[in-house]
Each structure stands twice: as C-alpha cells, then as structure tokens.
Motif scaffolding. Structure first.
Motif, PDB file in Angstrom:
ATOM      1  N   GLU A  43      93.725-149.514 -31.048  1.00  0.00           N
ATOM      2  CA  GLU A  43      94.720-148.464 -31.197  1.00  0.00           C
ATOM      3  C   GLU A  43      95.346-148.054 -29.939  1.00  0.00           C
ATOM      4  O   GLU A  43      94.515-147.491 -29.183  1.00  0.00           O
ATOM      5  N   TRP A  44      96.591-148.226 -29.725  1.00  0.00           N
ATOM      6  CA  TRP A  44      97.266-147.893 -28.645  1.00  0.00           C
ATOM      7  C   TRP A  44      97.563-146.482 -28.578  1.00  0.00           C
ATOM      8  O   TRP A  44      97.815-145.638 -29.532  1.00  0.00           O
ATOM      9  N   ILE A  45      97.383-145.775 -27.171  1.00  0.00           N
ATOM     10  CA  ILE A  45      97.375-144.344 -27.174  1.00  0.00           C
ATOM     11  C   ILE A  45      98.681-144.229 -26.199  1.00  0.00           C
ATOM     12  O   ILE A  45      98.493-144.665 -24.875  1.00  0.00           O
ATOM     13  N   PRO A  46      99.677-143.474 -26.376  1.00  0.00           N
ATOM     14  CA  PRO A  46     100.744-142.966 -25.476  1.00  0.00           C
ATOM     15  C   PRO A  46     100.173-142.350 -24.224  1.00  0.00           C
ATOM     16  O   PRO A  46      99.472-141.312 -24.467  1.00  0.00           O
ATOM     17  N   CYS A  47     100.766-142.864 -23.190  1.00  0.00           N
ATOM     18  CA  CYS A  47     100.322-141.937 -21.821  1.00  0.00           C
ATOM     19  C   CYS A  47     100.501-140.357 -21.860  1.00  0.00           C
ATOM     20  O   CYS A  47      99.983-139.784 -21.253  1.00  0.00           O
ATOM     21  N   SER A  48     101.894-140.347 -22.653  1.00  0.00           N
ATOM     22  CA  SER A  48     102.258-139.133 -22.739  1.00  0.00           C
ATOM     23  C   SER A  48     101.548-138.179 -23.457  1.00  0.00           C
ATOM     24  O   SER A  48     101.560-136.775 -23.380  1.00  0.00           O
TER      25      SER A  48
END
Length: 94
Positions: free
Chosen positions: A14-19
């Motif tokens: 699952e991708w995690i936004p850097c923001s």
C-alpha cells in the motif's frame, strides 16, 4: 499495540503519501567525525512516473532527501511503501 493502531498501519503493498508521513528513521553515527545522521531502512518510492528503491536521510545540518544506494538523489518523491518480506518457498510434504 491497540486494535486501532494495528488497523491504522499500512498494508503490505500500500502506497503511503510522503505528505502523510515518512518511514521510521534510526540514528547512524559517523565516529570519525563525531557526527550522526538519521536514515530510514530501504523502501520502495515513486515520483508518479518511476519506481525506485531508496532511503530517506537527514543529517545534522538539516539537509534531507531520498537517495539510492549508489548515491543518486531522487527529487519529487510523492509516496513510499515498505519492501516485501523475502520469498520463502513452501516446504514440500514428506
């Protein structure tokens, strides 16, 4: 760990936004210079076009960013995810 904090953990792949957040960091000491820097474990990152394996690093001078193992800097990284566990073949039944 509470049930709520377990449910808030990202799922594998699952991708995690850097923001939203950056990977956990640990301290690396540079004994010869008496300085240290903070670095993440390797993770998968993307700029929306390409996918790379990189580490996030911050030094004592507050310089920070994503870079590869061979020192290439990656700009515009927008999301990351943990590396998967190594492949382990299933044991054959005897």
């Amino acid at each position: 760990m509470s049930k709520q904090s377990i449910n808030e953990q990202p799922k594998v792949g699952e991708w995690i936004p850097c923001s939203e957040r950056l990977p956990e960091m640990h301290r690396e000491d540079m004994e010869a210079e008496g300085e240290y820097y903070m670095i993440s474990n390797p993770v998968i990152v993307t700029d929306g076009q390409q996918v790379y394996i990189a580490e996030y690093e911050e030094d004592m001078d507050y310089r920070y960013g994503w870079h590869s193992f061979d020192g290439e800097d990656y700009d515009n990284i927008i999301a990351w995810m943990s590396l998967p566990n190594p492949y382990r073949p299933e044991k054959e039944s005897e």
